[in-house]
Design a protein around this motif. Structure first.
Motif, PDB file in Angstrom:
ATOM      1  N   VAL A  84       4.557  -0.256   5.478  1.00  0.00           N
ATOM      2  CA  VAL A  84       4.675  -1.088   4.287  1.00  0.00           C
ATOM      3  C   VAL A  84       5.061  -0.158   3.141  1.00  0.00           C
ATOM      4  O   VAL A  84       4.521   0.953   3.020  1.00  0.00           O
ATOM      5  CB  VAL A  84       3.349  -1.825   3.992  1.00  0.00           C
ATOM      6  N   ALA A  85       5.989  -0.612   2.307  1.00  0.00           N
ATOM      7  CA  ALA A  85       6.417   0.183   1.156  1.00  0.00           C
ATOM      8  C   ALA A  85       5.194   0.570   0.327  1.00  0.00           C
ATOM      9  O   ALA A  85       4.309  -0.266   0.109  1.00  0.00           O
ATOM     10  CB  ALA A  85       7.405  -0.602   0.308  1.00  0.00           C
ATOM     11  N   PRO A  86       5.125   1.824  -0.122  1.00  0.00           N
ATOM     12  CA  PRO A  86       3.932   2.279  -0.862  1.00  0.00           C
ATOM     13  C   PRO A  86       3.547   1.354  -2.018  1.00  0.00           C
ATOM     14  O   PRO A  86       2.366   1.081  -2.224  1.00  0.00           O
ATOM     15  CB  PRO A  86       4.339   3.665  -1.360  1.00  0.00           C
ATOM     16  N   GLN A  87       4.516   0.843  -2.756  1.00  0.00           N
ATOM     17  CA  GLN A  87       4.213   0.001  -3.911  1.00  0.00           C
ATOM     18  C   GLN A  87       3.732  -1.397  -3.533  1.00  0.00           C
ATOM     19  O   GLN A  87       3.284  -2.157  -4.394  1.00  0.00           O
ATOM     20  CB  GLN A  87       5.414  -0.078  -4.871  1.00  0.00           C
ATOM     21  N   HIS A  88       3.793  -1.740  -2.230  1.00  0.00           N
ATOM     22  CA  HIS A  88       3.344  -3.063  -1.779  1.00  0.00           C
ATOM     23  C   HIS A  88       2.139  -2.982  -0.842  1.00  0.00           C
ATOM     24  O   HIS A  88       1.733  -4.008  -0.286  1.00  0.00           O
ATOM     25  CB  HIS A  88       4.504  -3.816  -1.115  1.00  0.00           C
TER      26      HIS A  88
END
Length: 156
Positions: A84-88
């Protein structure tokens, strides 16, 4: 967030490879060193290798307004890549992706699911009902990495 799960398509190849690399390099240095993360996810991304890999895998994408937020691969009963994308992270993206493939696995009447989880992902899988099977050391580009084999059996 209007999240949808879609089957991989080639237009997302670069986004998947980039998300993988960003996610690995965002892992806390207390879990994996910079050297280990560079061996796991080289910053010089080989997009043609990724394209070949993704064509051969069963990959699902978490999308919001056509933006890639995460992805997961299911190979028979084995969860391969799951990022999962770090910001999400912490926004239920991983849970949605996981629930999607668990539903597929149950529909196929599989006995359960296996994963070789990173130290960063171990707690997530434990929360989904996975148990530790073994701790493993592997060599990637001459650098030792550790992961954890886990299993979740289906009883219903």
């Amino acid at each position: 967030m209007n999240l949808s799960i879609a089957t991989y398509s080639d237009e997302y190849c670069h986004a998947v490879a980039d998300l993988f690399t960003q996610s690995v390099h965002a892992i806390d240095n207390a879990l994996y060193s910079k050297e280990q993360k560079a061996a796991w996810a080289p910053l010089d991304i080989d997009y043609s290798r990724w394209q070949q890999r993704l064509k051969a895998k069963r990959c699902f994408l978490a999308l919001a307004d056509k933006q890639l937020l995460g992805f997961i691969e299911l190979d028979d009963d084995y969860i391969d890549c799951f990022y999962v994308a770090p910001q999400h992270q912490g926004q239920a993206v991983g849970r949605e992706l996981y629930q999607h493939i668990e539903k597929i696995a149950r529909e196929k009447k599989l006995a359960g699911l296996r994963v070789d989880a990173s130290l960063a992902a171990k707690d997530f899988f434990a929360q989904q009902g996975f148990a530790v099977v073994s701790h493993n050391q592997l060599l990637r580009l001459g650098t030792k990495l550790e992961n954890i084999s886990m299993f979740k059996g289906f009883y219903t």
